[in-house]
Design a protein around this motif. Structure first.
Motif, PDB file in Angstrom:
ATOM      1  N   ASP A  17       0.826  -1.216   0.000  1.00 42.58           N
ATOM      2  CA  ASP A  17       0.000   0.000   0.000  1.00 42.58           C
ATOM      3  C   ASP A  17       0.858   1.263   0.000  1.00 42.58           C
ATOM      4  OD1 ASP A  17      -2.131  -1.707   0.106  1.00 42.58           O
ATOM      5  OD2 ASP A  17      -2.915  -1.000   2.019  1.00 42.58           O
TER       6      ASP A  17
ATOM      7  N   THR B  48      -8.203  -1.070  -7.120  1.00 44.20           N
ATOM      8  CA  THR B  48      -8.274  -1.428  -5.708  1.00 44.20           C
ATOM      9  C   THR B  48      -9.727  -1.355  -5.271  1.00 44.20           C
ATOM     10  OG1 THR B  48      -7.455  -0.934  -3.469  1.00 44.20           O
ATOM     11  CG2 THR B  48      -7.932   0.939  -4.895  1.00 44.20           C
TER      12      THR B  48
ATOM     13  N   ASP C  84     -10.047  -0.958  -1.825  1.00 41.99           N
ATOM     14  CA  ASP C  84      -9.693  -0.568  -0.470  1.00 41.99           C
ATOM     15  C   ASP C  84      -9.903   0.934  -0.237  1.00 41.99           C
ATOM     16  OD1 ASP C  84      -8.438  -0.099   1.974  1.00 41.99           O
ATOM     17  OD2 ASP C  84      -6.726  -1.383   1.518  1.00 41.99           O
TER      18      ASP C  84
ATOM     19  N   PHE D 284      -7.307   4.033   0.020  1.00 39.63           N
ATOM     20  CA  PHE D 284      -6.789   4.828  -1.079  1.00 39.63           C
ATOM     21  C   PHE D 284      -7.670   6.031  -1.414  1.00 39.63           C
ATOM     22  CE2 PHE D 284      -4.704   0.722  -1.657  1.00 39.63           C
ATOM     23  CZ  PHE D 284      -3.388   1.151  -1.658  1.00 39.63           C
TER      24      PHE D 284
END
Length: 108
Positions: free
Chosen positions: A38, A61, A63, A66
């Motif tokens: 990351d 991504t 996630d 971010f």
């Protein structure tokens, strides 16, 4: 959205050789890191966000970690694309991006 100028895939040190070869065969630059992937993704993205020759930032991504990268890219006038897979594709990330590409997980 334009021609791809920079295409990188960040992998951890345990990535199998076959995956690395597949990344290279697709025309991507593999970046192998010993630590947290990351952090390296964030560094690579920030370099592109502050590059005046880059107009669009695409990040694969799901996630939400971010989200600040997407927000910073937009603040710097970049168009943003987020590519993710359900389940677990962050709603906040999707809402922040200019464009969303949802991919489906391959069913066995």
């Amino acid at each position: 959205m334009g021609k791809i100028r920079v295409a990188k895939v960040v992998l951890n040190q345990y990535a199998p050789q076959g995956l690395i070869e597949a990344v290279v065969n697709q025309g991507f630059e593999p970046i192998i890191v010993a630590g947290d992937t990351d952090v390296r993704v964030a560094i690579e993205a920030m370099e592109l966000i502050y590059n005046s020759d880059v107009d669009v930032i695409a990040l694969a991504t799901r996630d939400a970690d971010f989200l600040p990268l997407i927000n910073e890219a937009k603040r710097k006038g970049k168009e943003t694309v987020v590519i993710g897979v359900e389940p677990g594709f962050s709603a906040a990330l999707q809402n922040a991006a200019d464009y969303i590409i949802k991919m489906e997980a391959k069913k066995a």
